[in-house]
Scaffold this motif. Structure first.
Motif, short mmCIF file in Angstrom:
data_model
loop_
_atom_site.label_atom_id
_atom_site.label_comp_id
_atom_site.label_asym_id
_atom_site.label_seq_id
_atom_site.Cartn_x
_atom_site.Cartn_y
_atom_site.Cartn_z
N GLY A 66 -27.65 -86.49 120.50
CA GLY A 66 -28.26 -87.44 119.62
C GLY A 66 -29.65 -86.66 119.40
N ALA A 67 -30.17 -86.33 120.60
CA ALA A 67 -31.68 -86.17 120.56
C ALA A 67 -31.96 -84.47 119.73
CB ALA A 67 -32.31 -85.95 121.98
N CYS A 68 -30.84 -83.71 120.08
CA CYS A 68 -31.00 -82.54 119.49
C CYS A 68 -30.52 -82.49 117.89
CB CYS A 68 -29.93 -81.57 120.00
SG CYS A 68 -30.57 -81.29 121.74
N GLU A 69 -29.67 -83.45 117.42
CA GLU A 69 -29.76 -83.70 116.08
C GLU A 69 -30.62 -84.45 114.97
OE1 GLU A 69 -25.79 -85.49 116.19
OE2 GLU A 69 -24.80 -83.64 116.66
N GLY A 70 -31.43 -85.20 115.87
CA GLY A 70 -32.28 -86.16 115.04
C GLY A 70 -33.82 -85.44 115.04
N SER A 71 -34.90 -86.36 114.89
CA SER A 71 -36.07 -85.80 114.74
C SER A 71 -36.63 -85.52 116.10
CB SER A 71 -36.99 -87.21 113.95
OG SER A 71 -36.99 -88.10 114.73
N LYS A 73 -45.52 -77.07 124.34
CA LYS A 73 -46.23 -75.88 125.15
C LYS A 73 -45.49 -75.54 126.36
CE LYS A 73 -49.95 -78.90 126.53
NZ LYS A 73 -51.36 -79.31 126.34
N ALA A 74 -44.88 -76.72 127.19
CA ALA A 74 -44.31 -76.21 128.47
C ALA A 74 -42.81 -75.87 128.15
CB ALA A 74 -44.23 -77.49 129.26
N ASP A 75 -42.46 -75.04 129.20
CA ASP A 75 -40.69 -74.69 129.11
C ASP A 75 -40.18 -75.65 129.94
OD1 ASP A 75 -40.63 -74.08 132.10
OD2 ASP A 75 -41.51 -72.20 131.62
N LEU A 76 -38.78 -75.31 129.62
CA LEU A 76 -37.89 -76.36 130.03
C LEU A 76 -37.66 -76.64 131.53
CD1 LEU A 76 -34.19 -75.07 129.23
CD2 LEU A 76 -36.09 -73.45 129.82
N ILE A 77 -38.03 -75.47 132.50
CA ILE A 77 -37.67 -75.61 133.60
C ILE A 77 -39.06 -76.41 134.28
CG2 ILE A 77 -37.97 -74.54 135.80
CD1 ILE A 77 -35.58 -73.92 134.62
N HIS A 78 -40.37 -76.14 133.94
CA HIS A 78 -41.43 -76.97 134.03
C HIS A 78 -41.12 -78.43 133.95
CE1 HIS A 78 -45.40 -78.19 134.98
NE2 HIS A 78 -45.43 -78.72 133.86
N GLN A 83 -31.87 -80.04 128.92
CA GLN A 83 -30.88 -79.78 127.93
C GLN A 83 -31.51 -79.98 126.47
OE1 GLN A 83 -26.41 -80.11 129.06
NE2 GLN A 83 -27.51 -81.80 129.96
N ILE A 84 -32.08 -81.20 126.51
CA ILE A 84 -32.83 -81.53 125.14
C ILE A 84 -33.88 -80.37 124.85
CG2 ILE A 84 -34.20 -83.04 123.88
CD1 ILE A 84 -32.76 -85.29 125.44
N LYS A 85 -34.79 -80.01 125.85
CA LYS A 85 -35.52 -78.92 125.55
C LYS A 85 -34.82 -77.55 125.10
CE LYS A 85 -39.68 -77.05 125.36
NZ LYS A 85 -40.66 -77.12 124.61
N TYR A 86 -33.73 -77.47 125.73
CA TYR A 86 -33.04 -76.24 125.18
C TYR A 86 -32.54 -76.24 124.06
CZ TYR A 86 -28.58 -73.20 125.46
OH TYR A 86 -27.79 -72.26 124.98
N LEU A 89 -30.28 -72.42 137.19
CA LEU A 89 -29.94 -72.55 136.05
C LEU A 89 -29.06 -71.02 135.61
CD1 LEU A 89 -29.78 -73.35 133.10
CD2 LEU A 89 -31.88 -72.40 132.69
N LYS A 90 -29.46 -70.02 136.43
CA LYS A 90 -28.79 -68.70 136.37
C LYS A 90 -27.60 -68.64 136.89
CE LYS A 90 -33.23 -65.98 136.40
NZ LYS A 90 -34.13 -65.15 137.31
N GLU A 91 -27.44 -69.50 137.92
CA GLU A 91 -26.01 -69.43 138.71
C GLU A 91 -25.07 -70.26 137.75
OE1 GLU A 91 -24.86 -68.09 141.36
OE2 GLU A 91 -26.70 -66.91 141.31
N GLN A 92 -25.62 -71.46 136.95
CA GLN A 92 -24.74 -72.17 136.18
C GLN A 92 -24.49 -71.28 134.89
OE1 GLN A 92 -26.62 -75.75 134.95
NE2 GLN A 92 -24.96 -76.04 133.19
N ILE A 93 -25.26 -70.36 134.39
CA ILE A 93 -24.90 -69.62 133.31
C ILE A 93 -24.00 -68.56 133.52
CG2 ILE A 93 -25.86 -67.76 131.49
CD1 ILE A 93 -28.46 -69.57 131.68
#
Length: 201
Positions: free
Chosen positions: A29-34, A98-103, A135-138, A191-195
């Motif tokens: 939902g978050a990725c589809e909306g505003s 300005k921050a990345d998803l990991i931070h 995931q939302i940031k991704y 995250l690398k292991e998951q991918i």
């Protein structure tokens, strides 16, 4: 194991499934909306599902002191929880672009554990919230095999160590960048292991 314990164990498993379903729906939902805005309501909704039938008031902030087993950190007083939660959401929203998803995920994971806003279920709620933020940031759902949450649960020692480092560093210097370095390292490696696990599936 008594019947009551079996019922609680079963309820926990049901809640895990429903929590995953809710998290997926939130991310989609978050990725589809505003533009996404992080809020206390999101955290409360996740806790409400995680602790359904396991607490009398799931999704509600604690009204008494809470202690963390085998941990030197003493969470803030219950009446300070709303202010700290609002501050956590503000940090994420101000730094979203300005921050990345990991931070961002590392910050939420540590800060929610530090605040310990609920009487119980803080760990699973913080992990689900941080993973949702990641995931939302991704920009969408990550493939589910060997997820970051699964990896944390399977080996909690590094995770606990990173939380303790963040607590101690923030207490000594309030330097959030230094405080979160170990947690960011752990989440990045996971995250690398998951991918990798899903590429080889």
């Amino acid at each position: 194991m008594t019947g009551n314990n079996l019922e609680r164990l079963f309820q926990k498993q049901v809640n895990v499934y429903r929590l995953q379903e809710l998290t997926d729906n939130m991310v989609t939902g978050a990725c589809e909306g505003s533009r996404f805005v992080f809020s206390e309501d999101l955290v409360k909704r996740l806790h409400s599902v995680a602790m359904h039938k396991l607490l009398s008031t799931p999704g509600e902030y604690r009204q008494e002191p809470v202690h963390i087993t085998n941990c030197p950190h003493v969470p803030p007083a219950w009446f300070e929880v709303p202010g700290h939660m609002a501050g956590m959401c503000e940090y994420v929203n101000v730094n979203w672009d300005k921050a990345d998803l990991i931070h961002l995920a590392a910050y939420v994971l540590w800060r929610l554990n530090w605040i310990h806003p609920f009487p119980n279920g803080n760990g699973r709620t913080s992990r689900s919230t941080a993973y949702a933020i990641l995931q939302i940031k991704y920009g969408g759902l990550l493939p589910s095999k060997n997820s970051i949450i699964q990896q944390i649960v399977e080996d909690r020692a590094p995770y606990y160590g990173a939380l303790r480092h963040a607590d101690e560093t923030m207490k000594a210097s309030a330097n959030v960048v230094d405080a979160l370095k170990p947690m960011e390292g752990i989440l990045g490696a996971m995250l690398k292991e998951q991918i990798k696990a899903n590429l080889n599936a």
